[in-house]
Design a protein around this motif. Structure first.
Motif, PDB file in Angstrom:
ATOM      1  N   SER A  54       0.794  -1.196  -0.061  1.00 48.96           N
ATOM      2  CA  SER A  54       0.006   0.007   0.066  1.00 48.96           C
ATOM      3  C   SER A  54       0.842   1.193  -0.012  1.00 48.96           C
ATOM      4  O   SER A  54       1.908   1.119   0.391  1.00 48.96           O
ATOM      5  N   GLU A  55       0.356   2.364  -0.330  1.00 46.24           N
ATOM      6  CA  GLU A  55       1.017   3.513  -0.285  1.00 46.24           C
ATOM      7  C   GLU A  55       1.754   3.881   1.053  1.00 46.24           C
ATOM      8  O   GLU A  55       2.896   4.112   0.943  1.00 46.24           O
ATOM      9  N   ASP A  56       0.936   3.666   2.073  1.00 39.35           N
ATOM     10  CA  ASP A  56       1.522   3.826   3.331  1.00 39.35           C
ATOM     11  C   ASP A  56       2.801   2.959   3.799  1.00 39.35           C
ATOM     12  O   ASP A  56       3.782   3.321   4.300  1.00 39.35           O
ATOM     13  N   GLU A  57       2.491   1.647   3.468  1.00 39.78           N
ATOM     14  CA  GLU A  57       3.812   0.700   3.490  1.00 39.78           C
ATOM     15  C   GLU A  57       5.035   1.006   2.775  1.00 39.78           C
ATOM     16  O   GLU A  57       6.108   1.113   3.396  1.00 39.78           O
ATOM     17  N   TRP A  58       4.680   1.543   1.637  1.00 39.84           N
ATOM     18  CA  TRP A  58       5.713   1.931   0.675  1.00 39.84           C
ATOM     19  C   TRP A  58       6.603   2.927   1.237  1.00 39.84           C
ATOM     20  O   TRP A  58       7.705   3.022   1.276  1.00 39.84           O
ATOM     21  N   GLN A  59       5.710   3.989   1.886  1.00 37.70           N
ATOM     22  CA  GLN A  59       6.433   5.221   2.476  1.00 37.70           C
ATOM     23  C   GLN A  59       7.200   4.899   3.673  1.00 37.70           C
ATOM     24  O   GLN A  59       8.366   5.109   4.222  1.00 37.70           O
ATOM     25  N   GLN A  60       6.854   3.989   4.660  1.00 36.06           N
ATOM     26  CA  GLN A  60       7.376   3.508   5.700  1.00 36.06           C
ATOM     27  C   GLN A  60       8.613   2.780   5.306  1.00 36.06           C
ATOM     28  O   GLN A  60       9.753   3.268   6.058  1.00 36.06           O
ATOM     29  N   VAL A  61       8.718   1.868   4.276  1.00 38.69           N
ATOM     30  CA  VAL A  61       9.894   1.216   3.795  1.00 38.69           C
ATOM     31  C   VAL A  61      10.929   2.184   3.445  1.00 38.69           C
ATOM     32  O   VAL A  61      12.117   2.176   3.711  1.00 38.69           O
ATOM     33  N   ALA A  62      10.334   3.139   2.614  1.00 35.51           N
ATOM     34  CA  ALA A  62      11.414   4.186   1.912  1.00 35.51           C
ATOM     35  C   ALA A  62      12.045   5.109   3.101  1.00 35.51           C
ATOM     36  O   ALA A  62      13.432   5.240   3.367  1.00 35.51           O
ATOM     37  N   ALA A  63      11.206   5.508   3.970  1.00 36.48           N
ATOM     38  CA  ALA A  63      11.743   6.485   4.965  1.00 36.48           C
ATOM     39  C   ALA A  63      12.654   5.636   6.037  1.00 36.48           C
ATOM     40  O   ALA A  63      13.732   6.157   6.230  1.00 36.48           O
ATOM     41  N   HIS A  64      12.510   4.350   6.250  1.00 42.79           N
ATOM     42  CA  HIS A  64      13.153   3.740   7.313  1.00 42.79           C
ATOM     43  C   HIS A  64      14.544   3.473   6.538  1.00 42.79           C
ATOM     44  O   HIS A  64      15.589   3.373   7.239  1.00 42.79           O
ATOM     45  N   THR A  65      14.415   3.106   5.375  1.00 43.67           N
ATOM     46  CA  THR A  65      15.574   2.708   4.700  1.00 43.67           C
ATOM     47  C   THR A  65      16.670   3.808   4.841  1.00 43.67           C
ATOM     48  O   THR A  65      17.945   3.573   4.787  1.00 43.67           O
ATOM     49  N   VAL A  66      16.175   4.924   4.300  1.00 43.87           N
ATOM     50  CA  VAL A  66      16.843   6.345   4.329  1.00 43.87           C
ATOM     51  C   VAL A  66      17.627   6.495   5.556  1.00 43.87           C
ATOM     52  O   VAL A  66      18.695   6.804   5.910  1.00 43.87           O
ATOM     53  N   THR A  67      16.808   6.301   6.663  1.00 45.22           N
ATOM     54  CA  THR A  67      17.268   6.559   7.937  1.00 45.22           C
ATOM     55  C   THR A  67      18.171   5.769   8.368  1.00 45.22           C
ATOM     56  O   THR A  67      19.241   6.226   8.800  1.00 45.22           O
ATOM     57  N   THR A  68      17.998   4.491   7.921  1.00 52.20           N
ATOM     58  CA  THR A  68      18.993   3.478   8.538  1.00 52.20           C
ATOM     59  C   THR A  68      20.249   3.504   7.857  1.00 52.20           C
ATOM     60  O   THR A  68      21.245   3.292   8.574  1.00 52.20           O
ATOM     61  N   VAL A  69      20.334   3.642   6.703  1.00 59.05           N
ATOM     62  CA  VAL A  69      21.380   3.596   5.724  1.00 59.05           C
ATOM     63  C   VAL A  69      22.164   4.898   6.221  1.00 59.05           C
ATOM     64  O   VAL A  69      23.551   4.980   6.176  1.00 59.05           O
ATOM     65  N   ALA A  70      21.680   6.063   6.466  1.00 58.97           N
ATOM     66  CA  ALA A  70      22.220   7.302   6.893  1.00 58.97           C
ATOM     67  C   ALA A  70      23.360   7.607   5.991  1.00 58.97           C
ATOM     68  O   ALA A  70      24.497   8.208   6.752  1.00 58.97           O
TER      69      ALA A  70
END
Lengths: 292, 292, 292, 292
Positions: A54-70
């Protein structure tokens, strides 16, 4: 922005009931890939079951990845949207969270003309300032973009900067190199073609293989880059049964099973995709042992 | 529930800015189809751009169609969902609004195994009591279901009652007839095969053609049903250039243009699908004139 | 010259050591076909292993067939030659012995352009006064002639009078009918398409089936011709498993085995083609019993 | 017997009236290839129009080639026969005149089973003591031999010693390497795959390119063999437009035209194959200039 080498795909792990995203496991998966020495991370691609979220899930994964990879390596976020408007929305979100680039595949229900595909990329590109990797994978998306069309879009649309070719047809790479006079960097997205694509001048290899093969994909890239043809060939033939297997079974199923073997609770893909069977897991174990 | 004859597909008209549904035009389009003498109406199929709609939009179209048709003919609502959970949600909604049946096509990103497809239908079927038409159209969905798989599902899943075959391969219909000992009613979904499919025993023809050809598709069905082979053949060859054209251009684009020619403000399909060009419209006009 | 209905293919039986032609068995095979009520006989086609014969053998079979049939039905002699010169030689021979027509298939090693194919037919046609049936069967010949090319040759070359289409694609027949405005008579050469091809207006059916199914192919033709759609459909579905089987196994092998079951010593096809195995023969027996 | 490197294909030049062989020009063509530094000569292959020759002509070309080459490099004679008996006859002739090896492609009219193909090679191999190169080229022969079948024949038939793979599919080469544990030497027969096939471990490249590109194919082979990846890649991209062109136009036509440009009176291929047009010749000239 320069991009080359191994672009690694994380999976998208779901929560136990299959309905939400399991962020702690996503973190583990990302750290595993970073530890493999990959040169970039591309969440929400084919392996990441982007089309099933879903769009929400997609946004969650995107944001979490950017934050984690940092910022440790570039993050290239995948979009696979049927409608132009949906793709623009996600592209803007990717930009808003600080992604380094987007990788865009125009999935279809009705076949798209070249004009429709060109307009699709043009409108997405106009909506963001991120560099774009064109992603061609007709087997999953139902859209086949010719080298001619891809090079035309590279010439016409300023932020189209790379192409990922996943047809497994080396002649497509030859054609891209020739039609763009060597100016359009191409990445290989077909695991069983990894070695020859690098020989033919691919800038890198987009692959989920580091999830199960650690730093060996990077070693293959470096052998070719250093002109060590014999070592590259030997390593490639060693990896090939495994590379073929992960593709044949569907990447989400097999990669998730491979992570489970490494004690990462990756779980199952989203239905109707099925989890790996006991036979699948045995075969995977056998192939992994053979690589070592 | 008996189903046979012409199952007509309405388009999904969008509002002027392309973002919402234009319900008054949907009403006009439904009335046009009912006036053509079709035996059932199937909204939200391929012609209806089902795959391009948000869940809200899809529900709006489904509910408005059931209300507008108001029992004059059966309403068969189309589902084209990547995830099992998404398909179940829509199937339940269809049931809740009083649809007569659902038509289910398992669109894919990753290829599905026969086991995964069987489970997909089984879980949807278990969630509702509506009869189900299995819809096979690999060119759009990326999933190709063999006659063997389709007949197995018909045997194993009680509410699977019909199949719509859109590959355009008459041998698939032969195989379904044989493997099911003539018990599984099959519908043809490939316009240029309409005549021979009916000769071969198809229960009917699922088509968007009544939008532009009025009662002529029904006449073809009746000629074959009555054993009037020569009249059927003559009519089919008269319709064929038009049938081929609507398919070749993509149904939403061409059918919407054909409705505009009849003063129904059907508008354009959703991007990246493009509207018919001036040349497309001229050709359509020419072909329509040739049919008369 | 009018040609329509069932055009039956005899096999080419070899002598015990496989090196020469067994003329007495050829006679038996021809009489069997004549007794089936076929409308014409076409020796040296695909079933007749034309491509596997030396020039001498080919001439022997041609001459013996014309003599044996003795005007009871027309004889249409098959040519399948790689070179234009070879084809012309055989066409002249066919004319010299009093054949009624020739059926020409341009087999290839290197792909032929449309211009090369057109010249091939034109030069053969110019060398004889016999009417010519263009034979399209890409699966065996490696050459695929489009409806456009076939109709162009019909318009340009006076003695091109018919086409036999064996792709099994009903749309090719539609296209031939349309492009020639119904003037080019087309025959169906794909057994599993026999019924629908006749419905679509085929002038007849070129088939080896009378070797094993006697007068039933003719009955199918007559049912359609008389507009008896239901009887035709029922008969077709009864014959279909057998029609499919003879094609799947390769016609020479299966038809020769089927003649052996009728006590005609047809022997084996020429190597590397293998004779029917015991399993093949059992299956054939079972399918023949099911037809009765 | 060791075989590796560039295996060059001569054309078969015809006399002015197209009916016989022009032996003096054949000599010239052979000397040109020997001067290019090729490692072996393979007359009567695809380029040599083997399939279009009478038995007499074929024998003449074979004998003249062995005599002319006179042991300077090995001579590998091509057979492309529909019948097993025909192939055995030619294999024996090749042996009788002192050929070093034969290259065998099982052309088909009726599709061959794996068992039939295996028997075909087995019977030819049993009739001679020459080493055999299995030649797979489904686009011309109509027979596609899987890597599994090819490796099985290599294991089962002592004089099967090499395979030439011309599908252009690099995965076939991977499979042959894996299934034979690296023991079956494979040659590439697809010009546009030359570079990657050598990278992947091909023992050599079977090609008509030395007819028009002189010693450059050999240089490509040596660069890869010496591990000089960058020089190999640069040379390959320089040659590629020309390699693609000779294949696209059909080798006999284009190679004969290319020899004419070098003042060798190669003439036209045998009809129905057409000679190069003026446009073809201009394009060839342009591509040759671009290589220099």
């Amino acid at each position: 922005m320069n991009l080359s080498g191994i672009i690694a795909y994380p999976i998208t792990p779901f929560s136990a009931d299959g309905r939400g995203i399991n962020l702690p496991v996503l973190t583990q998966s990302l750290e595993l890939l970073l530890a493999s020495g990959c040169h970039a991370i591309a969440p929400l691609g084919s392996t990441g079951e982007s089309a099933y979220l879903s769009e929400d899930e997609w946004q969650q994964v995107a944001a979490h990845t950017v934050t984690t990879v940092a910022g440790r390596v570039p993050v290239v976020i995948g979009l696979s949207e049927l409608t132009t408007e949906g793709a623009i929305g996600r592209a803007k979100f990717a930009e808003s969270i600080g992604a380094d680039a987007i990788m865009v595949i125009p999935v279809s229900y009705w076949k798209l003309t070249d004009q429709e595909i060109h307009a699709y990329y043009r409108e997405i590109a106009a909506a963001v300032s991120l560099p774009i990797m064109v992603y061609n994978n007709p087997a999953t998306s139902g859209v086949d973009m010719s080298p001619r069309l891809i090079v035309d879009m590279f010439r016409d649309i300023p932020n189209v900067q790379w192409v990922k070719e996943s047809t497994g047809d080396i002649q497509r790479m030859h054609a891209i190199a020739e039609l763009s006079a060597g100016e359009l960097p191409f990445f290989n997205g077909s695991n069983p073609l990894a070695f020859e694509a690098l020989c033919a001048g691919a800038s890198g290899w987009c692959t989920a293989a580091p999830n199960v093969l650690g730093d060996l994909p990077r070693a293959l890239y470096e052998y070719v880059y250093d002109g060590n043809l014999k070592a590259a060939r030997d390593l490639f033939y060693r990896l090939l049964p495994m590379l073929r297997y992960v593709v044949a079974g569907g990447l989400p199923k097999t990669i998730k099973a491979g992570l489970e073997l490494q004690s990462i609770a990756a779980g199952a893909p989203r239905k109707p995709l099925a989890a790996a069977s006991d036979e699948d897991i045995s075969e995977l174990r056998r192939l992994l042992a053979a690589v070592q």
